[in-house]
Motif scaffolding. Sequence first.
Motif, PDB file in Angstrom:
ATOM      1  N   THR A 212      -2.867   7.379  -5.046  1.00 13.31           N
ATOM      2  CA  THR A 212      -1.503   7.750  -5.449  1.00 13.31           C
ATOM      3  C   THR A 212      -0.607   6.524  -5.565  1.00 13.31           C
ATOM      4  O   THR A 212       0.278   6.460  -6.424  1.00 13.31           O
ATOM      5  N   ALA A 213      -0.831   5.542  -4.695  1.00 12.23           N
ATOM      6  CA  ALA A 213       0.040   4.366  -4.690  1.00 12.23           C
ATOM      7  C   ALA A 213      -0.086   3.544  -5.965  1.00 12.23           C
ATOM      8  O   ALA A 213       0.902   2.991  -6.464  1.00 12.23           O
ATOM      9  N   ILE A 214      -1.300   3.462  -6.528  1.00 12.67           N
ATOM     10  CA  ILE A 214      -1.515   2.632  -7.720  1.00 12.67           C
ATOM     11  C   ILE A 214      -0.811   3.255  -8.922  1.00 12.67           C
ATOM     12  O   ILE A 214      -1.081   4.391  -9.295  1.00 12.67           O
ATOM     13  N   GLY A 215       0.088   2.490  -9.512  1.00 18.28           N
ATOM     14  CA  GLY A 215       0.829   2.966 -10.673  1.00 18.28           C
ATOM     15  C   GLY A 215       1.802   4.083 -10.370  1.00 18.28           C
ATOM     16  O   GLY A 215       2.208   4.823 -11.271  1.00 18.28           O
ATOM     17  N   ALA A 216       2.206   4.178  -9.096  1.00 11.09           N
ATOM     18  CA  ALA A 216       3.070   5.290  -8.702  1.00 11.09           C
ATOM     19  C   ALA A 216       4.462   5.143  -9.283  1.00 11.09           C
ATOM     20  O   ALA A 216       4.928   4.035  -9.569  1.00 11.09           O
ATOM     21  N   ASP A 217       5.148   6.277  -9.466  1.00 13.10           N
ATOM     22  CA  ASP A 217       6.567   6.257  -9.787  1.00 13.10           C
ATOM     23  C   ASP A 217       7.354   6.505  -8.503  1.00 13.10           C
ATOM     24  O   ASP A 217       6.778   6.697  -7.429  1.00 13.10           O
ATOM     25  N   TRP A 218       8.682   6.537  -8.630  1.00 10.09           N
ATOM     26  CA  TRP A 218       9.509   6.649  -7.430  1.00 10.09           C
ATOM     27  C   TRP A 218       9.270   7.972  -6.698  1.00 10.09           C
ATOM     28  O   TRP A 218       9.292   8.022  -5.465  1.00 10.09           O
ATOM     29  N   ALA A 219       9.021   9.024  -7.433  1.00  7.73           N
ATOM     30  CA  ALA A 219       8.810  10.315  -6.790  1.00  7.73           C
ATOM     31  C   ALA A 219       7.609  10.263  -5.838  1.00  7.73           C
ATOM     32  O   ALA A 219       7.604  10.915  -4.794  1.00  7.73           O
ATOM     33  N   ALA A 220       6.600   9.471  -6.202  1.00  9.37           N
ATOM     34  CA  ALA A 220       5.390   9.407  -5.383  1.00  9.37           C
ATOM     35  C   ALA A 220       5.583   8.584  -4.112  1.00  9.37           C
ATOM     36  O   ALA A 220       4.861   8.792  -3.120  1.00  9.37           O
ATOM     37  N   VAL A 221       6.513   7.648  -4.129  1.00 11.35           N
ATOM     38  CA  VAL A 221       6.688   6.760  -2.966  1.00 11.35           C
ATOM     39  C   VAL A 221       7.983   7.025  -2.215  1.00 11.35           C
ATOM     40  O   VAL A 221       8.255   6.376  -1.200  1.00 11.35           O
ATOM     41  N   GLU A 222       8.777   7.956  -2.694  1.00  7.80           N
ATOM     42  CA  GLU A 222      10.104   8.156  -2.112  1.00  7.80           C
ATOM     43  C   GLU A 222      10.036   8.526  -0.631  1.00  7.80           C
ATOM     44  O   GLU A 222      10.844   8.060   0.179  1.00  7.80           O
ATOM     45  N   ALA A 223       9.058   9.352  -0.274  1.00  6.46           N
ATOM     46  CA  ALA A 223       8.969   9.800   1.121  1.00  6.46           C
ATOM     47  C   ALA A 223       8.694   8.636   2.070  1.00  6.46           C
ATOM     48  O   ALA A 223       9.382   8.456   3.089  1.00  6.46           O
ATOM     49  N   ILE A 224       7.717   7.799   1.735  1.00  2.00           N
ATOM     50  CA  ILE A 224       7.391   6.692   2.643  1.00  2.00           C
ATOM     51  C   ILE A 224       8.480   5.617   2.575  1.00  2.00           C
ATOM     52  O   ILE A 224       8.766   4.959   3.583  1.00  2.00           O
ATOM     53  N   ALA A 225       9.123   5.467   1.414  1.00  2.00           N
ATOM     54  CA  ALA A 225      10.242   4.515   1.323  1.00  2.00           C
ATOM     55  C   ALA A 225      11.384   4.951   2.234  1.00  2.00           C
ATOM     56  O   ALA A 225      11.987   4.129   2.942  1.00  2.00           O
ATOM     57  N   GLY A 226      11.660   6.235   2.243  1.00  2.00           N
ATOM     58  CA  GLY A 226      12.717   6.746   3.109  1.00  2.00           C
ATOM     59  C   GLY A 226      12.393   6.562   4.571  1.00  2.00           C
ATOM     60  O   GLY A 226      13.271   6.293   5.394  1.00  2.00           O
ATOM     61  N   ARG A 227      11.127   6.669   4.911  1.00  2.00           N
ATOM     62  CA  ARG A 227      10.732   6.495   6.314  1.00  2.00           C
ATOM     63  C   ARG A 227      11.033   5.078   6.800  1.00  2.00           C
ATOM     64  O   ARG A 227      11.371   4.864   7.957  1.00  2.00           O
ATOM     65  N   TYR A 228      10.890   4.098   5.887  1.00  2.00           N
ATOM     66  CA  TYR A 228      11.129   2.699   6.272  1.00  2.00           C
ATOM     67  C   TYR A 228      12.534   2.223   5.893  1.00  2.00           C
ATOM     68  O   TYR A 228      12.847   1.047   6.053  1.00  2.00           O
ATOM     69  N   GLY A 229      13.348   3.109   5.350  1.00  2.29           N
ATOM     70  CA  GLY A 229      14.726   2.758   5.049  1.00  2.29           C
ATOM     71  C   GLY A 229      14.889   1.759   3.928  1.00  2.29           C
ATOM     72  O   GLY A 229      15.774   0.904   3.973  1.00  2.29           O
ATOM     73  N   VAL A 230      14.035   1.812   2.896  1.00  2.00           N
ATOM     74  CA  VAL A 230      14.118   0.878   1.774  1.00  2.00           C
ATOM     75  C   VAL A 230      14.286   1.659   0.480  1.00  2.00           C
ATOM     76  O   VAL A 230      13.996   2.855   0.410  1.00  2.00           O
ATOM     77  N   ASP A 231      14.760   0.976  -0.549  1.00  7.85           N
ATOM     78  CA  ASP A 231      14.822   1.639  -1.846  1.00  7.85           C
ATOM     79  C   ASP A 231      14.001   0.883  -2.881  1.00  7.85           C
ATOM     80  O   ASP A 231      14.275   0.944  -4.081  1.00  7.85           O
ATOM     81  N   GLN A 232      12.994   0.170  -2.415  1.00  2.76           N
ATOM     82  CA  GLN A 232      12.006  -0.428  -3.309  1.00  2.76           C
ATOM     83  C   GLN A 232      10.683  -0.572  -2.559  1.00  2.76           C
ATOM     84  O   GLN A 232      10.654  -0.892  -1.365  1.00  2.76           O
ATOM     85  N   VAL A 233       9.606  -0.318  -3.280  1.00  2.00           N
ATOM     86  CA  VAL A 233       8.266  -0.385  -2.700  1.00  2.00           C
ATOM     87  C   VAL A 233       7.423  -1.317  -3.553  1.00  2.00           C
ATOM     88  O   VAL A 233       7.433  -1.225  -4.786  1.00  2.00           O
ATOM     89  N   LEU A 234       6.695  -2.227  -2.910  1.00  5.98           N
ATOM     90  CA  LEU A 234       5.809  -3.140  -3.623  1.00  5.98           C
ATOM     91  C   LEU A 234       4.368  -2.725  -3.355  1.00  5.98           C
ATOM     92  O   LEU A 234       3.871  -2.858  -2.237  1.00  5.98           O
ATOM     93  N   VAL A 235       3.722  -2.196  -4.389  1.00  6.98           N
ATOM     94  CA  VAL A 235       2.303  -1.850  -4.283  1.00  6.98           C
ATOM     95  C   VAL A 235       1.512  -3.062  -4.774  1.00  6.98           C
ATOM     96  O   VAL A 235       1.627  -3.455  -5.936  1.00  6.98           O
ATOM     97  N   ALA A 236       0.740  -3.666  -3.881  1.00  5.34           N
ATOM     98  CA  ALA A 236      -0.064  -4.843  -4.219  1.00  5.34           C
ATOM     99  C   ALA A 236      -1.509  -4.393  -4.341  1.00  5.34           C
ATOM    100  O   ALA A 236      -2.221  -4.257  -3.354  1.00  5.34           O
ATOM    101  N   HIS A 237      -1.937  -4.144  -5.579  1.00  6.09           N
ATOM    102  CA  HIS A 237      -3.276  -3.605  -5.836  1.00  6.09           C
ATOM    103  C   HIS A 237      -4.219  -4.758  -6.166  1.00  6.09           C
ATOM    104  O   HIS A 237      -4.105  -5.382  -7.228  1.00  6.09           O
ATOM    105  N   ALA A 238      -5.137  -5.050  -5.255  1.00  8.03           N
ATOM    106  CA  ALA A 238      -6.086  -6.155  -5.428  1.00  8.03           C
ATOM    107  C   ALA A 238      -7.453  -5.610  -5.813  1.00  8.03           C
ATOM    108  O   ALA A 238      -7.914  -4.622  -5.249  1.00  8.03           O
ATOM    109  N   LYS A 239      -8.095  -6.296  -6.768  1.00  4.63           N
ATOM    110  CA  LYS A 239      -9.457  -5.948  -7.173  1.00  4.63           C
ATOM    111  C   LYS A 239     -10.351  -7.151  -6.929  1.00  4.63           C
ATOM    112  O   LYS A 239     -10.130  -8.227  -7.495  1.00  4.63           O
ATOM    113  N   ALA A 240     -11.350  -6.961  -6.055  1.00  7.45           N
ATOM    114  CA  ALA A 240     -12.310  -8.031  -5.753  1.00  7.45           C
ATOM    115  C   ALA A 240     -13.665  -7.620  -6.300  1.00  7.45           C
ATOM    116  O   ALA A 240     -14.171  -6.537  -5.976  1.00  7.45           O
TER     117      ALA A 240
END
Length: 434
Positions: A212-240
């Motif tokens: 869900t995190a990869i390519g997510a929009d705000w609706a997908a991350v809003e809950a966890i963003a609210g838990r940490y008190g932020v209004d921006q989320v950085l998804v760092a998707h690494a491929k090895a």
Amino acid sequence: MTGSAALSATGSAARRGAALLRAATLALTVAVALATGLGAPAPAAAQSSSDIYTVTGIPIDATGTDASQAREAALVQGRIKAADEVLRRFTLYADWPRLPEVDAVTADAMVTGIGVANERTSGTRYLGEVTARLDPGRVRSFLRQSGVRFTESQAAPVLLLPVLDTPGVRVLFDEPNPWRAAWESIGLSNSLVPIRLALGDLEDFAAIDAGTAIGADWAAVEAIAGRYGVDQVLVAHAKADEGASFDVTLYRVTPRGTEETTRSFQGATVEDASATAAQEIRNSMIANWKTQNAVAFGLEQTFPASVEFASLGEWAAIRKRLESVSIVQSYDVVALSARGAELKIRVAGPIEALAANLSQRQVRLIDEGGYWTMALAPSAAPAPAPSLADPATLEPAPASAPTSTQPQAGASGLPEDEAIADRLTRQNAGSPAP
């Protein structure tokens, strides 16, 4: 990375099986915890402390004719190192060689509090790790007099979700996740760019998964963003992959949309590549933020501005925030009414820099045809954030040749900027310098 670096089909299958078992176990635990109301406490408050005038984990080591003299010499050493650390925190990497050296008297005046952990002492030697806090006013005054560009502005906090893809396995909160471990090992506290790494506890697991995190929009991350008190989320998707490549796609997700940037790194193992990528991305974000906000204090100018407010409380709030901006030298209230004021503001730097600093304090300063107006900003104003681009294209060269005698290269053989950044990382992580 190499083919033998835990990326074989056999190793992947084993990790996949273990991850699935942990996920199933954790999912059951989450369900029980949520059903019984036994979730972990909200982490926002626990991670919100970010004092940019405090440094921690500074190693000290001094000798003297007796234990008392050794301790005193070590504390002097600690104050100087702490002051140097904070001065570099606020200035561009390119300007570090131009910073005046800090002597013992100056450092003593700057440091308002100091503590020592992990003390070790003998009859003539004293070792430990210092935590110190500096006086903001004295730091600001020193930097102004030095003539280098600097900024004390802090970006809005961002929540980091590190997702790692290896052949057949995708992890976010499950272990092992060397990409997440790499972020945990570098210094993220007391920075101009506060990065909050998601704890990966039961509530986080319930809030979002790797897919869900990869390519997510705000609706997908809003809950966890609210838990940490932020209004921006950085998804760092690494491929090895099974070779040496380690490709990272950064998604900065906000209520206003998603910004996407891709970067590539190399490493002998997934762990090595993760460590390199985490440090370079963090350092790039800090460098970009300083480039975007650093101001030289050589040019002073005075300009008129009209302030709009709805109450005396708003007026007081605007004045307090204006006075907290380091480039504001002074201001005069020319006229005042129940709903507005006319000011003459004297700043050391461009007005645009003042506008950017005020924006971070939820105050808007707008040019309306040559006249500036100021008011409290609506709560929906964008959060100030550093660029995710390659910093080499953003940070300008020093305005003049270096004039001080700061160290020119790290003992590790790294270029100067990288060597110092590496030292900061190791100090913040509590590990010894190479």
